[in-house]
Write a protein that holds these residues in place. Structure first.
Motif, PDB file in Angstrom:
ATOM      1  N   ARG A  67       0.833  -1.201   0.000  1.00 29.15           N
ATOM      2  CA  ARG A  67       0.000   0.000   0.000  1.00 29.15           C
ATOM      3  C   ARG A  67       0.870   1.255   0.000  1.00 29.15           C
ATOM      4  O   ARG A  67       0.599   2.212  -0.740  1.00 29.15           O
ATOM      5  CB  ARG A  67      -0.923   0.007   1.212  1.00 29.15           C
ATOM      6  CG  ARG A  67      -1.934   1.153   1.217  1.00 29.15           C
ATOM      7  CD  ARG A  67      -2.911   1.020   2.383  1.00 29.15           C
ATOM      8  NE  ARG A  67      -3.903   2.079   2.341  1.00 29.15           N
ATOM      9  CZ  ARG A  67      -3.714   3.311   2.811  1.00 29.15           C
ATOM     10  NH1 ARG A  67      -2.543   3.631   3.374  1.00 29.15           N
ATOM     11  NH2 ARG A  67      -4.664   4.217   2.734  1.00 29.15           N
ATOM     12  N   ALA A  68       1.943   1.261   0.809  1.00 29.46           N
ATOM     13  CA  ALA A  68       2.838   2.415   0.857  1.00 29.46           C
ATOM     14  C   ALA A  68       3.556   2.610  -0.477  1.00 29.46           C
ATOM     15  O   ALA A  68       3.734   3.741  -0.946  1.00 29.46           O
ATOM     16  CB  ALA A  68       3.856   2.243   1.984  1.00 29.46           C
ATOM     17  N   GLU A  69       3.954   1.505  -1.114  1.00 27.65           N
ATOM     18  CA  GLU A  69       4.639   1.593  -2.400  1.00 27.65           C
ATOM     19  C   GLU A  69       3.723   2.159  -3.477  1.00 27.65           C
ATOM     20  O   GLU A  69       4.140   2.999  -4.279  1.00 27.65           O
ATOM     21  CB  GLU A  69       5.150   0.211  -2.816  1.00 27.65           C
ATOM     22  CG  GLU A  69       6.319  -0.292  -1.985  1.00 27.65           C
ATOM     23  CD  GLU A  69       6.659  -1.742  -2.278  1.00 27.65           C
ATOM     24  OE1 GLU A  69       7.800  -2.146  -1.978  1.00 27.65           O
ATOM     25  OE2 GLU A  69       5.792  -2.479  -2.789  1.00 27.65           O
ATOM     26  N   VAL A  70       2.486   1.689  -3.504  1.00 31.94           N
ATOM     27  CA  VAL A  70       1.545   2.189  -4.503  1.00 31.94           C
ATOM     28  C   VAL A  70       1.259   3.667  -4.263  1.00 31.94           C
ATOM     29  O   VAL A  70       1.229   4.478  -5.203  1.00 31.94           O
ATOM     30  CB  VAL A  70       0.237   1.368  -4.477  1.00 31.94           C
ATOM     31  CG1 VAL A  70      -0.811   2.004  -5.389  1.00 31.94           C
ATOM     32  CG2 VAL A  70       0.500  -0.069  -4.900  1.00 31.94           C
ATOM     33  N   VAL A 107      -5.908   1.551  -8.324  1.00 31.51           N
ATOM     34  CA  VAL A 107      -5.165   0.463  -7.680  1.00 31.51           C
ATOM     35  C   VAL A 107      -5.035   0.731  -6.184  1.00 31.51           C
ATOM     36  O   VAL A 107      -5.232  -0.175  -5.363  1.00 31.51           O
ATOM     37  CB  VAL A 107      -3.769   0.295  -8.313  1.00 31.51           C
ATOM     38  CG1 VAL A 107      -2.978  -0.792  -7.585  1.00 31.51           C
ATOM     39  CG2 VAL A 107      -3.890  -0.050  -9.790  1.00 31.51           C
ATOM     40  N   LEU A 108      -4.702   1.951  -5.814  1.00 27.34           N
ATOM     41  CA  LEU A 108      -4.559   2.286  -4.398  1.00 27.34           C
ATOM     42  C   LEU A 108      -5.860   2.057  -3.641  1.00 27.34           C
ATOM     43  O   LEU A 108      -5.864   1.535  -2.521  1.00 27.34           O
ATOM     44  CB  LEU A 108      -4.108   3.740  -4.244  1.00 27.34           C
ATOM     45  CG  LEU A 108      -3.917   4.233  -2.805  1.00 27.34           C
ATOM     46  CD1 LEU A 108      -2.900   3.376  -2.053  1.00 27.34           C
ATOM     47  CD2 LEU A 108      -3.483   5.705  -2.809  1.00 27.34           C
ATOM     48  N   ALA A 109      -6.979   2.423  -4.254  1.00 22.99           N
ATOM     49  CA  ALA A 109      -8.284   2.208  -3.616  1.00 22.99           C
ATOM     50  C   ALA A 109      -8.544   0.717  -3.405  1.00 22.99           C
ATOM     51  O   ALA A 109      -9.056   0.312  -2.348  1.00 22.99           O
ATOM     52  CB  ALA A 109      -9.390   2.823  -4.462  1.00 22.99           C
ATOM     53  N   ARG A 156      -8.861  -1.183   0.210  1.00 18.73           N
ATOM     54  CA  ARG A 156     -10.059  -1.974   0.517  1.00 18.73           C
ATOM     55  C   ARG A 156      -9.669  -3.394   0.930  1.00 18.73           C
ATOM     56  O   ARG A 156     -10.187  -3.941   1.910  1.00 18.73           O
ATOM     57  CB  ARG A 156     -10.981  -1.994  -0.704  1.00 18.73           C
ATOM     58  CG  ARG A 156     -12.380  -2.563  -0.438  1.00 18.73           C
ATOM     59  CD  ARG A 156     -13.364  -2.094  -1.482  1.00 18.73           C
ATOM     60  NE  ARG A 156     -12.999  -2.516  -2.822  1.00 18.73           N
ATOM     61  CZ  ARG A 156     -13.802  -3.226  -3.611  1.00 18.73           C
ATOM     62  NH1 ARG A 156     -14.997  -3.606  -3.184  1.00 18.73           N
ATOM     63  NH2 ARG A 156     -13.437  -3.554  -4.830  1.00 18.73           N
ATOM     64  N   LEU A 157      -8.749  -3.992   0.191  1.00 19.42           N
ATOM     65  CA  LEU A 157      -8.284  -5.338   0.515  1.00 19.42           C
ATOM     66  C   LEU A 157      -7.602  -5.354   1.879  1.00 19.42           C
ATOM     67  O   LEU A 157      -7.846  -6.255   2.693  1.00 19.42           O
ATOM     68  CB  LEU A 157      -7.314  -5.825  -0.560  1.00 19.42           C
ATOM     69  CG  LEU A 157      -6.620  -7.161  -0.290  1.00 19.42           C
ATOM     70  CD1 LEU A 157      -7.624  -8.304  -0.286  1.00 19.42           C
ATOM     71  CD2 LEU A 157      -5.511  -7.410  -1.314  1.00 19.42           C
ATOM     72  N   THR A 158      -6.757  -4.367   2.138  1.00 17.21           N
ATOM     73  CA  THR A 158      -6.023  -4.320   3.407  1.00 17.21           C
ATOM     74  C   THR A 158      -6.973  -4.283   4.589  1.00 17.21           C
ATOM     75  O   THR A 158      -6.798  -5.015   5.571  1.00 17.21           O
ATOM     76  CB  THR A 158      -5.098  -3.094   3.434  1.00 17.21           C
ATOM     77  OG1 THR A 158      -4.138  -3.203   2.373  1.00 17.21           O
ATOM     78  CG2 THR A 158      -4.365  -2.988   4.762  1.00 17.21           C
TER      79      THR A 158
END
Length: 276
Positions: A164-167, A244-246, A250-252
């Motif tokens: 998530r941080a990378e994206v 992609v970030l969204a 959501r997955l996280t």
């Protein structure tokens, strides 16, 4: 050497988490067999994910004109031990060549232009080495099945946060090739873990009695929901970065809620069964 030892000590004391220049990055400890001495030699290294069972390490030596000792050691004995801070496993080393090297190098530079600076400084072709897992150790001695499950979960928590941080930090409108691989590797790992639970752990938990039915029904449903989110993330990887970030966010959130509930419900049972 003193700097490396400080990182190694901090890494092992904090389950793979370190500060300084490696803080928030992808780091392993690689232990090779000395080409001349035969003695174990441990080095902290950054790495790139390259699928579920393989990672890539780069023999930059900080832009030195000579290859690092760990690389020479792997040429003499192409097996090594990898520590992630949560797990330790044996790996087979392969030096990439030709198009495979070029593609891996391009992905590395895409993520961190510093690799290109090292290449210019070194004045030598910088090798890229694939480390493929060949055997995994079990949980460390003294750990219960419950602690082992939490360790696996912590690995996914760490990876989700890192992806998530990378994206979020990536530039450009869409993800680069390496970030897509990072996402796919994480998705594949979650899928494999849940499949193993569906086939082994969850049936065993249901067999504990009728009182477990509501818990296991919820966990089964969460597995199905997470599988849908994984598929949605994979479909979104060629979309714009914000999409992609969204999906990753959501997955996280869904995975973290699932892991918390699974630990709350199952770890006491697993530890009780093991006499802990």
């Amino acid at each position: 050497m003193l700097f490396n030892q400080q990182i190694i000590d901090e890494f092992r004391a904090n389950r793979g988490q370190v500060g300084g220049p490696f803080e928030g990055g992808r780091l392993i400890l690689l232990t090779t067999k000395g080409a001349k001495s035969g003695a174990p030699h441990t080095t902290p290294l950054g790495f790139l994910p390259d699928g579920a069972e393989r990672i890539l390490v780069i023999a930059s030596a900080g832009g030195s004109p000579t290859n690092p000792d760990w690389y020479h050691n792997l040429l003499a004995e192409p097996t090594a031990t990898v520590e992630t801070g949560l797990f330790t496993y044996e790996a087979a080393a392969t030096v990439l060549s030709g198009e495979e090297h070029e593609q891996a190098w391009a992905r590395a530079v895409e993520v961190d232009p510093g690799w290109a600076e090292y290449q210019a400084k070194a004045g030598r072709p910088i090798p890229v080495v694939a480390l493929t897992a060949v055997s995994y150790d079990g949980p460390p001695p003294g750990r219960s099945f419950g602690e082992a499950l939490r360790t696996i979960h912590d690995g996914f928590r760490r990876e989700l946060a890192l992806v998530r941080a990378e994206v979020a930090a990536s530039g450009g409108a869409t993800l680069g090739a390496q970030l897509r691989i990072n996402c796919l590797t994480m998705c594949q790992g979650l899928h494999v873990h849940h499949t193993k639970e569906d086939e082994g752990l969850f049936p065993a938990m249901r067999a504990q009695g009728p009182h477990m039915e509501p818990v296991m029904d919820r966990l089964d449903e969460e597995h199905r929901r997470i599988a849908e989110l994984l598929a949605e993330l994979e479909r979104a990887l060629d979309a714009d970065r914000e999409t992609v970030l969204a999906e990753v966010t959501r997955l996280t959130r869904e995975v973290e809620r699932h892991l918390d509930y699974e630990e709350e419900q199952l770890i006491p049972i697993l530890d009780a069964a093991a006499g802990h």
